[in-house]
Design an enzyme around this catalytic site. Structure first.
Site, PDB file in Angstrom:
ATOM      1  N   GLU A   1       8.481  -1.090  -1.609  1.00  0.00           N
ATOM      2  CA  GLU A   1       7.736  -2.344  -1.508  1.00  0.00           C
ATOM      3  C   GLU A   1       7.020  -2.455  -0.173  1.00  0.00           C
ATOM      4  O   GLU A   1       6.679  -3.525   0.282  1.00  0.00           O
ATOM      5  CB  GLU A   1       8.681  -3.531  -1.741  1.00  0.00           C
ATOM      6  CG  GLU A   1       9.696  -3.806  -0.643  1.00  0.00           C
ATOM      7  CD  GLU A   1      10.972  -2.970  -0.721  1.00  0.00           C
ATOM      8  OE1 GLU A   1      10.939  -1.870  -1.332  1.00  0.00           O
ATOM      9  OE2 GLU A   1      11.993  -3.391  -0.167  1.00  0.00           O
TER      10      GLU A   1
ATOM     11  N   ASP B   1       5.727  -5.654   4.158  1.00  0.00           N
ATOM     12  CA  ASP B   1       6.865  -5.420   3.288  1.00  0.00           C
ATOM     13  C   ASP B   1       7.107  -6.707   2.511  1.00  0.00           C
ATOM     14  O   ASP B   1       7.021  -7.805   3.064  1.00  0.00           O
ATOM     15  CB  ASP B   1       8.071  -5.098   4.189  1.00  0.00           C
ATOM     16  CG  ASP B   1       9.206  -4.505   3.415  1.00  0.00           C
ATOM     17  OD1 ASP B   1       9.489  -3.326   3.607  1.00  0.00           O
ATOM     18  OD2 ASP B   1       9.813  -5.243   2.608  1.00  0.00           O
TER      19      ASP B   1
END
Lengths: 323, 204
Positions: free
Chosen positions: A230, A187
Site C-alpha cells: 500500500e 502510505d
C-alpha cells in the site's frame, strides 16, 4: 512446344492485378483481377487516361514514377509500408481487417513492343492486405506489451522496477541541468484494518480508486508508481521541497475528503506522506533520496497519520551554515 | 583486403565495365533529373562480405544513416544484393532532386525511390555490357534514424560471401549528393563474372 496460349488464361486467373498503359498513360489492358475489384470492364475504359479512370490516384507522384520507368527503362516500386495503396480497391477480408482498402505492393515495369518500337508500362498490383493486417496487430501488441512491462497490474500506475528506473534517470537529469527535484512517498493508513473489515477486494478497490484520483491531480511529467503493498511514490521533476509539500498536502486532503463507495458501504481512508527534496550538489543516489522520503513518511505515521512531513536535516544544516 | 583471385587484368577490366556502366547511368540520370550530373570515376574494391560492417560503421558512426537494399538476379547465376548507404543530412535534398512536391511522399519513400533509380540504372548498364539482363526485387529500407548501422550491415552481409564496394559520388549542378553503393554477391556470381571478364579480355 508453343506456350503462347498460356498467357491468356494465366493473366485471367492471376490473383494479382495487371494494368498496361501506353507512354501517354492511356489504358491498354486490365486483367480480370482489376476488372472485378474495380468493377469496370476493359472494353469501357480502354484508351482512356489512367488518371481519369482512377481519379483517386496520387497523380503528380505516380506520373513522376511512371516517367522514370519510361526514361530510364528500369522498374519502379511502391510498397504498402510506405504507401498503403496506389489503386483504391476494396479487399476480400472486410471482417478481419480494420482497413477499408487493399494494401498493395506495386511494380512498374518497362515494356517494349518490338514490332512497333512503342513503349508501354506494365503495373503489377499485389494484394498485401494480409501482411498489412499482421503488421498492425504486431504494432498494437508491441505497444500493449511495452505498457504491461511498465505498469502495475492492479492499479495501472508504474510498477516498482520501471518507476525506480525513471527515478534514477530523473535524478541524473536534475543533477546535470541543476534543476530541483522532489520525491513523495505515501502510505495508506491502517490498510490491514481495511482489509480485515472489507476483505481483500475492498482493499484492492481502495488502491485502484486512490491511484486514479491521485493520478488526476498530477502533471504529465510527474511519475506515480506503486512501491510495494500500500506504499506509493511520486517523482516530481522541476519541483522544490516547498512545491512538493503543496502537492502532498493537496493529495492528502483530496483523499481524506473523498469517500469511496464499495458494495454499498462508504469507505473513508487517509494517507501519511513523506517528502524529500534532492540536493543536486550532494550527489545523492536514488536510494538515499528514497530513504529520506521514507524517514519523513515514518515521522508522519508517528505523529498521528493523515499528515505530510518533509525530511528536515538539510534545512537544519543549511540554517546552521547561515548562522 | 583480398582480390578474391582476380588477376590484375580482370580487375582492370571490371573497373572499366563499371566506369562505362556509371557513364550510362549518369547520362540517363541527367536526362531524367533535368540537370547536369557529374559522376566521379568510382573506386571499386572486392572484399569478403564479413569486412563490410567494420569498413562502413566508421564512416557513418557520428551521423544518422539510412540503408536501402534491393535484390537483383539475372541469367547464369548472376545475382546479389545492392545496398545504398546515405547520410541522413543528404535526405532533404532528395525531394528536390526527384522533383517531388512537399507532402507528396514520406522521407522513407523518397529514399527507396532514389535508391531504386540509382541501383537499377547502374546495374542495367552493367548487365548490358556482360550481355545479361537483370530483374529486381522491391527496394527495402533496412535502417533509418534508429538502430546501429553496423549491426544491420552485419546481419545483411552475413548471408553473402563477397562484396563489391563501389564508391559513388554524384555531383549535380545545383546539388551535391553522395552515397555509397555496395554489391553483395555470392561465390557463384564471382566465378561467373570472372568467366565473362576473361571472354571480354580475349575479344579485346
Amino acid at each position: 512446344m508453343d506456350h503462347s496460349w498460356l498467357s491468356h488464361p494465366i493473366l485471367a486467373r492471376l490473383n494479382s492485378g495487371v494494368i498496361v498503359i501506353d507512354d501517354e498513360y492511356r489504358i491498354v489492358f486490365l486483367n480480370h483481377f482489376i476488372e472485378r475489384h474495380a468493377s469496370m470492364a476493359l472494353a469501357e475504359v480502354a484508351q482512356q487516361s489512367l488518371f481519369e479512370v482512377f481519379p483517386d490516384l496520387p497523380e503528380a507522384w505516380l506520373k513522376r514514377k511512371l516517367m522514370s520507368v519510361l526514361d530510364l527503362q528500369s522498374p519502379a516500386f511502391s510498397s504498402w509500408e510506405q504507401r498503403q495503396y496506389i489503386f483504391k480497391l476494396p479487399h476480400l477480408r472486410p471482417i478481419t481487417s480494420s482497413s477499408q482498402y487493399m494494401a498493395q505492393n506495386c511494380t512498374m515495369l518497362p515494356l517494349l513492343d518490338e514490332s512497333t518500337q512503342q513503349n508501354f508500362i506494365c503495373i503489377l498490383v499485389e494484394d498485401a492486405t494480409d501482411a498489412f493486417v499482421y503488421q498492425q496487430h504486431l504494432s498494437k501488441t508491441l505497444i500493449e506489451l511495452e505498457k504491461a512491462n511498465r505498469q502495475d497490474g492492479l492499479t495501472k500506475v508504474l510498477n516498482r522496477r520501471y518507476w525506480e528506473e525513471q527515478l534514477k534517470q530523473e535524478i541524473h537529469r536534475a543533477q546535470r541541468y541543476q534543476h530541483p527535484l522532489s520525491l513523495i512517498l505515501f502510505d495508506l493508513d491502517k490498510f490491514k484494518d481495511l482489509n480485515d473489515k472489507y476483505g481483500h477486494l475492498g482493499g484492492d478497490f481502495v488502491l485502484i480508486e486512490l491511484s486514479s484520483l491521485i493520478g488526476s491531480l498530477l502533471r504529465d511529467s510527474d511519475l506515480l508508481g506503486r512501491y510495494g503493498g500500500e506504499e506509493f511514490g511520486i517523482v516530481l521533476p522541476d519541483t522544490n521541497g516547498q512545491g512538493a509539500m503543496d502537492v502532498a498536502e493537496r493529495i492528502r486532503k483530496a483523499i481524506a475528503d473523498h469517500p469511496m463507495l464499495f458494495n454499498q458501504q462508504t469507505i473513508r481512508v487517509t494517507l501519511s506522506i513523506g517528502v524529500a527534496e534532492l540536493d543536486p550538489h550532494h550527489h545523492l543516489l536514488h536510494d538515499d533520496l528514497i530513504r529520506e522520503a521514507d524517514m519523513a513518511l515514518y515521522n508522519a505515521k508517528r505523529n498521528g497519520r493523515n499528515r505530510v512531513c518533509q525530511f528536515e536535516t538539510k534545512a537544519v544544516s543549511r540554517k546552521l551554515a547561515q548562522s | 583486403m583480398t582480390n578474391l583471385g582476380f588477376t590484375v587484368e580482370q580487375k582492370d577490366c571490371l573497373q572499366e565495365i563499371i566506369n562505362v556502366a556509371m557513364g550510362l547511368a549518369s547520362d540517363k540520370l541527367a536526362r531524367f533529373l533535368n540537370t547536369f550530373v557529374h559522376l566521379q570515376v568510382p573506386s571499386i574494391a572486392l572484399v569478403g562480405a564479413n569486412h563490410i560492417p567494420a569498413e562502413f560503421s566508421g564512416r557513418y558512426a557520428d551521423t544518422e544513416a539510412a540503408l536501402v537494399s534491393q535484390g537483383f538476379f539475372g541469367d547464369e547465376g548472376v545475382r546479389g544484393e545492392a545496398i545504398v548507404l546515405y547520410k541522413m543530412d543528404n535526405a532533404h535534398r532528395i525531394a528536390e532532386l526527384l522533383g517531388y512536391e512537399p507532402g507528396d511522399s514520406s522521407e522513407i519513400e523518397m529514399l527507396t525511390d532514389i535508391s531504386s533509380v540509382l541501383t537499377t540504372t547502374f546495374l542495367n548498364g552493367l548487365a548490358q555490357q556482360i550481355e545479361n539482363s537483370l530483374s529486381y526485387s522491391a527496394p527495402r529500407i533496412l535502417s533509418s534514424r534508429h538502430g546501429n548501422l553496423s549491426d544491420v550491415l552485419q546481419s545483411t552481409s552475413f548471408h553473402w560471401e563477397h562484396a563489391l564496394k563501389v564508391d559513388i559520388s554524384y555531383q549535380l549542378v545545383d546539388h551535391s549528393f553522395n552515397c555509397d553503393m555496395i554489391l553483395l554477391i555470392p561465390d557463384v556470381a564471382v566465378s561467373r563474372i570472372k568467366v565473362i571478364l576473361d571472354r571480354i579480355l580475349e575479344e579485346f
